[in-house]
Design an enzyme around this catalytic site. Structure first.
Site, mmCIF file in Angstrom:
data_model
loop_
_atom_site.group_PDB
_atom_site.id
_atom_site.type_symbol
_atom_site.label_atom_id
_atom_site.label_comp_id
_atom_site.label_asym_id
_atom_site.label_seq_id
_atom_site.Cartn_x
_atom_site.Cartn_y
_atom_site.Cartn_z
ATOM 1 N N CYS A 54 8.765 -4.069 -10.715
ATOM 2 C CA CYS A 54 8.410 -2.654 -10.892
ATOM 3 C C CYS A 54 7.478 -2.383 -12.069
ATOM 4 O O CYS A 54 6.841 -1.336 -12.119
ATOM 5 C CB CYS A 54 9.673 -1.799 -11.034
ATOM 6 S SG CYS A 54 10.461 -1.912 -12.651
ATOM 7 N N CYS A 154 5.326 3.734 -9.765
ATOM 8 C CA CYS A 154 5.698 5.064 -10.241
ATOM 9 C C CYS A 154 6.234 5.817 -9.026
ATOM 10 O O CYS A 154 5.591 5.838 -7.982
ATOM 11 C CB CYS A 154 4.488 5.787 -10.816
ATOM 12 S SG CYS A 154 4.859 7.506 -11.224
ATOM 13 N N GLY A 358 2.245 -24.848 -10.664
ATOM 14 C CA GLY A 358 3.255 -25.848 -10.275
ATOM 15 C C GLY A 358 4.515 -25.182 -9.763
ATOM 16 O O GLY A 358 5.111 -25.631 -8.782
ATOM 17 N N GLN A 1205 3.288 17.766 -8.433
ATOM 18 C CA GLN A 1205 4.421 17.757 -7.511
ATOM 19 C C GLN A 1205 3.961 17.532 -6.076
ATOM 20 O O GLN A 1205 4.588 16.803 -5.320
ATOM 21 C CB GLN A 1205 5.182 19.093 -7.593
ATOM 22 C CG GLN A 1205 5.986 19.252 -8.869
ATOM 23 C CD GLN A 1205 7.063 18.188 -8.982
ATOM 24 O OE1 GLN A 1205 7.972 18.120 -8.173
ATOM 25 N NE2 GLN A 1205 6.941 17.319 -9.966
ATOM 26 N N GLU A 1272 9.486 20.210 -3.307
ATOM 27 C CA GLU A 1272 9.788 19.361 -2.155
ATOM 28 C C GLU A 1272 8.716 19.362 -1.055
ATOM 29 O O GLU A 1272 8.560 18.392 -0.330
ATOM 30 C CB GLU A 1272 11.092 19.839 -1.509
ATOM 31 C CG GLU A 1272 12.280 19.730 -2.422
ATOM 32 C CD GLU A 1272 13.478 20.417 -1.802
ATOM 33 O OE1 GLU A 1272 13.491 21.671 -1.782
ATOM 34 O OE2 GLU A 1272 14.370 19.733 -1.325
HETATM 35 C C1 LIG Z 1 7.965 -9.925 -8.521
HETATM 36 C C2 LIG Z 1 7.447 -11.208 -7.960
HETATM 37 C C3 LIG Z 1 6.439 -11.163 -7.014
HETATM 38 C C4 LIG Z 1 5.962 -12.345 -6.468
HETATM 39 N N1 LIG Z 1 4.996 -12.275 -5.510
HETATM 40 C C5 LIG Z 1 4.537 -13.420 -4.950
HETATM 41 C C6 LIG Z 1 3.567 -13.387 -3.927
HETATM 42 O O1 LIG Z 1 3.103 -12.330 -3.520
HETATM 43 N N2 LIG Z 1 3.168 -14.558 -3.395
HETATM 44 C C7 LIG Z 1 3.668 -15.756 -3.828
HETATM 45 O O2 LIG Z 1 3.247 -16.794 -3.363
HETATM 46 N N3 LIG Z 1 4.580 -15.819 -4.795
HETATM 47 C C8 LIG Z 1 5.045 -14.675 -5.349
HETATM 48 N N4 LIG Z 1 6.002 -14.751 -6.303
HETATM 49 C C9 LIG Z 1 6.549 -16.046 -6.662
HETATM 50 C C10 LIG Z 1 5.835 -16.649 -7.859
HETATM 51 O O3 LIG Z 1 4.509 -16.893 -7.587
HETATM 52 C C11 LIG Z 1 6.508 -17.936 -8.198
HETATM 53 O O4 LIG Z 1 7.825 -17.621 -8.563
HETATM 54 C C12 LIG Z 1 5.836 -18.616 -9.348
HETATM 55 O O5 LIG Z 1 4.576 -19.093 -9.025
HETATM 56 C C13 LIG Z 1 6.666 -19.747 -9.857
HETATM 57 O O6 LIG Z 1 6.115 -20.160 -11.083
HETATM 58 P P1 LIG Z 1 6.948 -20.102 -12.436
HETATM 59 O O7 LIG Z 1 6.161 -20.761 -13.467
HETATM 60 O O8 LIG Z 1 7.359 -18.725 -12.732
HETATM 61 O O9 LIG Z 1 8.195 -20.955 -11.985
HETATM 62 P P2 LIG Z 1 9.577 -21.150 -12.669
HETATM 63 O O10 LIG Z 1 10.503 -20.059 -12.304
HETATM 64 O O11 LIG Z 1 9.390 -21.386 -14.102
HETATM 65 O O12 LIG Z 1 10.001 -22.458 -11.887
HETATM 66 C C14 LIG Z 1 10.159 -22.433 -10.505
HETATM 67 C C15 LIG Z 1 10.590 -23.782 -9.944
HETATM 68 O O13 LIG Z 1 9.511 -24.672 -9.976
HETATM 69 C C16 LIG Z 1 9.877 -25.894 -10.588
HETATM 70 N N5 LIG Z 1 8.751 -26.359 -11.364
HETATM 71 C C17 LIG Z 1 7.924 -25.614 -12.126
HETATM 72 N N6 LIG Z 1 6.956 -26.375 -12.649
HETATM 73 C C18 LIG Z 1 7.201 -27.624 -12.226
HETATM 74 C C19 LIG Z 1 6.560 -28.872 -12.447
HETATM 75 N N7 LIG Z 1 5.478 -28.950 -13.197
HETATM 76 N N8 LIG Z 1 7.070 -29.973 -11.867
HETATM 77 C C20 LIG Z 1 8.178 -29.879 -11.088
HETATM 78 N N9 LIG Z 1 8.821 -28.758 -10.869
HETATM 79 C C21 LIG Z 1 8.334 -27.631 -11.419
HETATM 80 C C22 LIG Z 1 11.049 -25.547 -11.443
HETATM 81 O O14 LIG Z 1 11.885 -26.660 -11.613
HETATM 82 C C23 LIG Z 1 11.707 -24.449 -10.690
HETATM 83 O O15 LIG Z 1 12.600 -24.964 -9.758
HETATM 84 C C24 LIG Z 1 6.495 -13.591 -6.876
HETATM 85 C C25 LIG Z 1 7.503 -13.636 -7.842
HETATM 86 C C26 LIG Z 1 7.993 -12.457 -8.374
HETATM 87 C C27 LIG Z 1 9.080 -12.520 -9.396
HETATM 88 S S1 FES Z 2 9.653 -5.518 -13.606
HETATM 89 FE FE1 FES Z 2 10.956 -5.707 -15.257
HETATM 90 S S2 FES Z 2 12.291 -4.107 -15.011
HETATM 91 FE FE2 FES Z 2 11.168 -4.064 -13.172
HETATM 92 S S1 FES Z 3 8.367 7.093 -12.234
HETATM 93 FE FE1 FES Z 3 6.385 7.464 -12.963
HETATM 94 S S2 FES Z 3 6.604 9.350 -13.913
HETATM 95 FE FE2 FES Z 3 8.550 9.072 -12.990
#
Ligand SMILES: Cc1cc2nc3c(=O)[nH]c(=O)nc-3n(C[C@H](O)[C@H](O)[C@H](O)COP(=O)(O)OP(=O)(O)OC[C@H]3O[C@@H](n4cnc5c(N)ncnc54)[C@H](O)[C@@H]3O)c2cc1C
Ligand code: FES
Ligand code: FES
Length: 1340
Positions: A54, A154, A358, A1205, A1272
């Site tokens: 969000c 929002c 990764g 609104q 509304e």
């Molecule tokens: C709100 C939100 C929206 C998202 N939207 C999308 C989207 O639209 N499309 C999409 O594709 N993805 C989406 N994602 C997923 C996001 O892209 C992946 O979660 C992210 O790329 C993972 O990377 P990280 O560094 O955060 O992983 P982490 O959470 O740090 O790790 C994830 C996993 O990967 C493993 N890992 C990480 N690096 C390595 C490494 N070098 N070697 C071996 N294992 C490893 C870890 O062990 C763990 O299991 C979204 C995630 C969120 C939270």
């Molecule tokens: S993205 Fe962190 S509280 Fe919603």
């Molecule tokens: S959530 Fe954006 S002003 Fe209320």
């Protein structure tokens, strides 16, 4: 437990807003958000979802890279950032950007002054996203600005005013380029001023804005630079209560750690691991953070491609690819372009800034947008484990089905090689998501083809899909079969059938979109086919014909552009005193505090000594007997104080507002999933939640379990009374009409998704059973009543306080009363203050939604379009308790006529009793559903008669001196004015022609346009529900303290009330202060609902002010040249009371349901909206191109607030009618419990051209200063988008000769649009064989 033999824990050193933080006990489980809010008391950063979806928690992170000597600033979601990952980083929160105590930053100033905040809860997050962009790009492009906000939601504003503020920082022109009617907004403005009425189009003045001065920003802490440059990097180790964090600095060390802890995940961005640990109960005692290891951050350009370290953030990958594309010949960059295509819409910027390449790959999620394209492109993974390095094609990790992971637990991904494309090689990537941006894909794909040189003979082909099964999947057989084939229709035909055969999707029991996914799979391939056919033509136009002109537009994806908007309202009379603020676009009273994060919401209140936290335990069964509740394990949890059940309630556990009760704690049985069974109080929210998860409840299932309206009808399960309205002689009329249509429409529910979740703080005062309840509610009086009744104390012991509410929309009434009672009972039992802040997931699970609705209708009409008779039945899913459902049903009946005079009408409304959480009030209160039903049959009458829908609307619209179906008179003059103005402003007829022209020239993309009128009756149905009171004090220094019974939830009521008081007392607004709404100052206040807040409280405030002025008048007369302060001083000396209450008795409204007649409304608002959309027939995706709204709000007290609104409600309406989808499991569990699964409109969903005009010269004798209550009404107008989509779909079907009538339900999602645009691909699903010939007909 800490792993054996490892070094002692480090001190965690980082900076927050220029202040050094040394944390000796850094807990790896602690996220930055809770650290900021709880430990540092920096509460500007908000909790909205906890899962990165969000943007309410956005902060800026700055790091220094000693090698390049560069500082990197990036936005991130504090809710997913482990504090341990921040070693050596500088964090900037909204408090560090600016404050009223120091200096307000231009971002904060402009966002507030452009009216970019309503409830203000999302605002600090918005500020931080914009601020971070400006730190990197002081003069950004509008594309950069739009991209920066993709991860921020929002729920109030509809984004337009936020974007207006953003535009002031962009370099480009603000012209709307609104050429459809031949005019741009600037020309239109000139036209406007020619007219007699003086209208205005500016809601703020840019002259007031301070310039952006980048030199004024907080600098990166020099100490952190020195640390980065001088301190040798060493392993960091942090031990928490349950988890150890190890951050090594070399690859060898990492491999050794991995060998020792093979199960420990590597945490880089924590966007994968974090949500798993938070929401899915996964626990890891050891976390390894490899981000500082150089090998994992390498960026290497080689002869044959790019090698990128696995820890590179997705944003960095995006930048590197963009750079490479600009430098390399096109032929080499096909893979890069395709990957970049996916990166543009993957997550929001906050996610991409931290999520690693990764992590995305290794998680092997089915929803990975990168894996299909990387796999198809022959990318290679460089893996390492202790003593071993190897390279494998990325596609291998998906090679042998779902469960086979070819990477061993000891192995780490070091880097990824992304190859250059070769001559004759083409790569594409596709995705379709429930929302175009910041949404996980439903299905995606990566495809690559290599041709024999100079030919169209396939040498190599790869097709990978995501979203289909539990991980990325390859259509290997299909690809092998097609090698050697020419790129032609036969190949396409076979490919589609082979793909469908090869990729077996699991059954549809879980409600998965199986057919849609399959359709997307073949549609993506078809799109690939078209793309490549065009590319072949570009290569050799003589041999390859390319694709027909009208197919080409489908090759372009919809893009989000900075919308152009215009707002038009009537200026105040020149004779109005400049000091009189009524009618002027005054900024929200809390606007600046919203943007600086100083505005205080419940969870921002400082903790009270000894305060406890409460977590609820809810039922996991929809209908069951509670056999036992075992709390023993939970009570043993750390910090647990007590467990509260129904037995702890001193008095009432049940509240009877009708025949059946609303219940605080389930006692013997549960009647829905999410019903509160008991609650844990502990010394922290973390401990309370951990313990709540350990409470074991044994159930015995009860029959029947009723979840849907159909099931309720089958079991005859309804709440009473059923309501009916009837007029004329319906049966007779049906006998005389030319035509009859019958139909049915289903309208899904809608979650309020207020950004501030339900929040209560109950503080026992220690004597006389008094208790303060700080609560986020629209109805303090009912909270007081319910809490008092549950505790068995008189109401005079319970003091409810509401400073402001972070969005409510009808969702913070009775349900909040039950939650407040839970907290109050706990506070009473423990004699301690108790804080209850629902997590987003619990909030969505527990609190119910807008009523899902099914309508069955029969409509009789003449060939000329006159509707003579309507017979309808409405079924509302009320959930498990009556709540306000019958009232909602009544309103849906009373407003069902919308703007049409139906001489013979009969309609029933039934409220179904089911085992879902109780459904409740939501902006519009039944009208958004019944209005949509009406407009649906209007459109069907148009289809049947062959007349345009706007003609059917005009023919049946109310005329002068007519009455509604419950015999209330109305004057439709302003309705007709709104309709005509909307027709004119939107250039409806010329645009309709333009739409037809577009559709002739485009086969796979179609446009649709619709104009919808609206009557929105204002009233509460009975007098006592619209009474109101105010209390005004004048202090001896002349300052005024104003209070009234209305609640500020973003709708600007306090701002308007101060405007009223300012006019009445004839003093500047700056002298008037509003502190809080409280049951101690205004007793028995009615809820702030039904758009009535300003109307009724305004009258009360006016009354109080007039009483005071009357008392002051003799003193003023004595000394007419005196100042306000002189008069007040004198009044005090003469012992004149300087405090007064004001009162408004309410409107004289009534409804006799026996007779079906009454005067339930006091007046009517009118409006009309015209919307135009474009759909992609291959995916069902759409874009909102343009909306023009004309609305009659009487004389606006504050046009900025009123327009806000209208726009905010309209965008919520877009959500209701086109995208927000609630999904339940067959057991009645709500699956869509957060922004990841439940998509509300984001910046990408608002119309590219958006204009709102307030009807001028409109008077309303019934409300304060001739205004009208507007909260509304605008929501319903969102259905103009629904009908524009319907129009587009109809045009598709007409073109394809599909004559069969079709029905569309709400929300009209991409899935439904795709299914309705039936073609060879959808047919292929139904009948694989029969379709093959048809397919050839539509292919090139
Ligand atoms: C709100 C939100 C929206 C998202 N939207 C999308 C989207 O639209 N499309 C999409 O594709 N993805 C989406 N994602 C997923 C996001 O892209 C992946 O979660 C992210 O790329 C993972 O990377 P990280 O560094 O955060 O992983 P982490 O959470 O740090 O790790 C994830 C996993 O990967 C493993 N890992 C990480 N690096 C390595 C490494 N070098 N070697 C071996 N294992 C490893 C870890 O062990 C763990 O299991 C979204 C995630 C969120 C939270
Ligand atoms: S993205 Fe962190 S509280 Fe919603
Ligand atoms: S959530 Fe954006 S002003 Fe209320």
């Amino acid at each position: 437990m800490a792993p054996q033999g490892e070094a002692a824990a480090e001190e965690l050193v980082f900076y927050v807003n220029g202040r050094k933080i040394i944390e000796k006990n850094a807990d790896p489980e602690e996220m930055l958000l809770s650290y900021l809010r709880k430990r540092l008391r920096l509460t500007g950063t908000k909790y909205g979802c906890g899962g990165g979806g969000c943007g309410a928690c956005t902060v800026m992170i700055s790091t220094y890279e000693p090698a390049s000597k560069k500082i990197r600033h990036y936005s991130a979601n504090a809710c997913l950032l482990p504090i341990c990952s921040l070693y050596g980083a500088a964090v900037t929160t909204v408090e560090g950007v600016g404050s009223t105590k120091t200096r307000i930053h231009p971002v904060q100033e402009r966002l507030a002054k452009c009216h970019g905040s309503q409830c203000g809860f999302c605002t600090p997050g918005m500020v931080m996203s914009i601020y971070t962009l400006l730190r990197n790009h002081p003069e950004p492009t509008s594309e950069q600005m739009i991209a920066a906000l993709a991860g921020n939601l929002c729920r109030c504003t509809g984004y337009r005013p936020i974007l207006d503020a953003c535009k002031t920082f962009c370099k480009e022109s603000v012209c709307c380029q609104m050429k459809a009617n031949g005019k741009c907004c600037l020309d239109q403005e000139e036209d406007l001023f020619d007219k007699e009425e003086k209208v205005s189009t500016s809601l703020f003045s840019t002259d007031e804005f301070q310039p952006l001065d980048p030199t004024q920003e907080l600098i990166f802490p020099p100490e952190l630079m020195r640390m980065a440059e001088n301190q040798p990097k060493r392993t960091l180790l942090f031990h928490g209560e349950r988890v150890t964090w190890i951050s090594p600095v070399s690859l060898d060390e990492l491999l050794a750690l991995k060998a020792a802890h093979p199960k420990a995940p590597l945490v880089v961005g924590n966007t994968g691991v974090g949500p798993e640990m938070k929401f899915r109960g996964v626990f890891h005692p050891v976390l390894i953070a490899p981000a500082r290891i150089p090998d994992l951050n390498v960026v290497k350009c080689t002869d044959d491609g790019l090698t990128l370290g696995a820890a590179c953030s997705l944003s960095l990958v995006k930048d590197i690819l963009t750079n490479a594309i600009s430098e390399l010949p096109e032929e080499k960059t096909k893979v890069f372009c395709a990957v970049l295509q996916q990166l543009r819409t993957l997550g929001g910027e906050q996610i991409r800034n931290v999520a690693s390449l990764g992590g995305n790959i290794i998680s092997r999620k089915s929803t990975s947008d990168l894996n299909p394209v990387l796999a198809a492109s022959n990318c290679v993974l460089n893996l390492a484990s202790r003593g071993r390095k190897r390279q494998i094609p990325l596609s291998d990790i998906f090679a042998h089905g779902v469960s086979n992971n070819t990477i061993t637990p000891e192995e780490v991904l070091v880097s990824v090689h992304i190859p250059h494309s070769r001559k004759g090689e083409y790569v594409s990537a596709f995705r379709q998501a429930p929302r175009r941006e910041n949404a996980l894909p439903i299905t995606n794909a990566g495809m690559r083809v290599l041709f024999e040189e100079g030919t169209d003979i396939i040498k190599d082909l790869s097709i990978f899909y995501g979203g289909a099964v539990s991980t990325t999947v390859c259509a290997k057989q299909t690809c092998c079969t097609l090698i050697g084939r020419h790129w032609n229709e036969q190949m396409l035909d076979e490919a589609c059938r082979l793909v469908l055969k090869e990729i077996a999707l699991p059954g549809s029991a879980s409600g998965e979109k199986i057919d849609y996914k399959k359709t997307l799979m073949v549609s993506f391939f078809y799109r690939f086919f078209l793309e490549i056919s065009q590319s072949l033509k570009a290569m050799d136009p003589c041999h390859f014909p390319g694709i027909p002109m009208e197919y080409r537009s489908v090759l372009e994806d919809f893009e989000t552009r900075m919308p152009h908007s215009i707002q038009i309202y009537q200026d105040v009379e020149p004779s109005q005193s400049p000091q009189d603020p009524v009618g002027r676009p005054i900024m929200h009273q809390s606007g600046i505090k919203h943007t600086t994060g100083e505005a205080v919401y419940i969870d921002d209140l400082p903790s009270v000594d000894g305060e406890l936290f409460l977590a609820v335990v809810t039922s996991s069964r929809a209908h069951a007997k509670i056999v036992s509740i075992d709390t023993s394990e939970a009570l043993k949890g750390p910090g647990v104080f007590d467990i509260i059940t129904a037995h702890d309630i001193p008095a009432a556990n049940e509240f009877y507002y009708s025949d059946e009760p609303e219940i605080i704690f389930a006692r013997n049985k549960v009647i829905c999933v999410g019903q509160i069974v008991c609650a844990v109080v502990a010394d922290s929210d973390v401990h309370a939640k951990q313990a709540a998860a350990k409470v074991k409840i044994e159930y015995e299932m009860l029959e029947p379990v009723i979840l849907t309206i159909e099931e309720a009808i089958k079991h005859n399960s309804f709440f009473e009374p059923k309501r009916k309205l009837e007029q004329g002689n319906v049966d007779q009329a049906f006998e005389t009409v030319d035509n009859i249509i019958e139909g049915e429409i289903c309208i899904g529910g809608q979650k309020h998704f207020y950004m501030e979740t339900q929040s209560v703080l109950a503080v026992p005062k220690g004597e006389d059973k008094e208790m303060d309840i700080y609560v986020s509610t629209q109805h303090p009086a009912i909270i007081q009543e319910m809490v008092a009744a549950s505790l068995g104390v008189p109401a005079n012991r319970i003091m409810c306080h509401v400073k402001r509410v972070g969005g409510a929309f009808g969702g913070k009434l009775l349900r909040t009363g039950l939650l407040a009672s839970v907290a109050a009972v706990a506070a009473n039992k423990t004699s301690r203050a108790v804080r209850l802040i629902l997590s987003r997931g619990d909030d969505m699970l527990i609190t119910g939604s807008r009523h899902p609705f099914i309508a069955k209708y029969k409509v009789g009409f003449m060939n000329d379009g006159r509707i003579r008779a309507v017979d309808a039945k409405y079924y509302l899913n009320g959930g498990c308790t009556p709540e306000e459902s019958v009232l909602v049903a009544e309103v849906s009946l009373l407003k069902m006529d919308n703007v049409y005079k139906i001489p013979n009408l009969r309609c029933w409304a039934y409220v179904c009793k089911t085992n879902l959480p109780s459904n409740t009030a939501f902006r519009g209160f039944g009208f958004p559903q019944s209005g949509l039903v009406t407009e649906t049959w209007i459109t069907e009458v148009a289809d049947k008669t062959g007349l345009p829908p706007e003609k059917i609307r005009e023919i049946n619209m109310y005329k002068k001196n007519e009455q509604t179906h419950f015999k209330q008179k109305l004057d439709p003059q302003n309705l007709i004015r709104c309709w005509n103005e909307c027709m004119e402003k939107s250039a409806y007829y010329s645009r309709k022609i333009a739409v037809s022209e577009f559709n002739k020239q485009n086969y796979w993309k179609k446009r649709g346009v619709a104009i919808v009128p609206m009557k929105y009756p204002f009233g509460m149905g009975t007098r006592h529900l619209s009474q109101a009171a105010a209390l005004v004090h004048i202090y001896t220094d002349g300052s005024v303290l104003l209070t009234h019974g209305g609640i500020e939830m973003g709708q600007g009521i306090h701002t308007k009330m101060i405007q009223v008081a300012s006019r009445e007392l004839n003093i500047p607004m700056s002298r008037i202060h509003f502190c809080e709404t409280s049951t101690t100052t205004v007793p028995n206040a009615c809820p702030s609902v039904g758009s009535a807040g300003t109307d009724v409280n305004g009258m009360a405030v006016k009354d109080a002010c007039q009483t005071l002025l009357k008392r002051l008048q003799p003193i003023i007369n004595e000394n007419p040249k005196g100042t306000w302060n002189d008069w007040i001083k004198e009044a005090f000396e003469q012992s004149v009371s300087l405090s007064a209450t004001g009162y408004f008795r309410g409107y004289n409204e009534y409804m006799d349901w026996e007779k079906g007649e009454g005067q339930p409304f006091t007046y009517f608002l009118y409006g009309a909206a015209c919307s135009e959309v474009e759909i992609n027939c291959l995916t069902g995706d759409h874009k909102n191109l343009r909306t023009d709204i004309v609305m009659d709000v009487g004389c606006s007290i504050n046009p900025a607030v009123d327009i806000g609104q209208i726009e905010g409600a309209f965008v919520q309406g877009i959500g209701l009618y086109t995208m927000e989808e609630l999904k339940y499991s067959p057991e009645g569990v709500l699956c869509t419990r957060g922004p990841d699964q439940y998509k509300i409109p984001a910046v990408c969903d608002i119309p590219e051209q958006f204009s709102v005009s307030l009807l001028s010269s409109s008077q309303n004798p019934y409300a304060i200063y001739a205004s009208k209550g507007i909260g509304e009404a605008g929501l319903f107008l969102g259905c103009s988008v629904f009908f524009a989509l319907r129009d587009a779909v109809t045009r598709v079907r007409n073109e394809r000769g599909l004559k069969k009538p079709f029905a569309l339900n709400s929300p009209l999602t991409a899935e439904q649009i795709r299914a309705s645009c039936a073609d060879a691909f959808t047919e292929l699903m139904a009948n694989n064989e029969a379709a093959s010939t048809a397919l050839q007909a539509t292919s090139v």
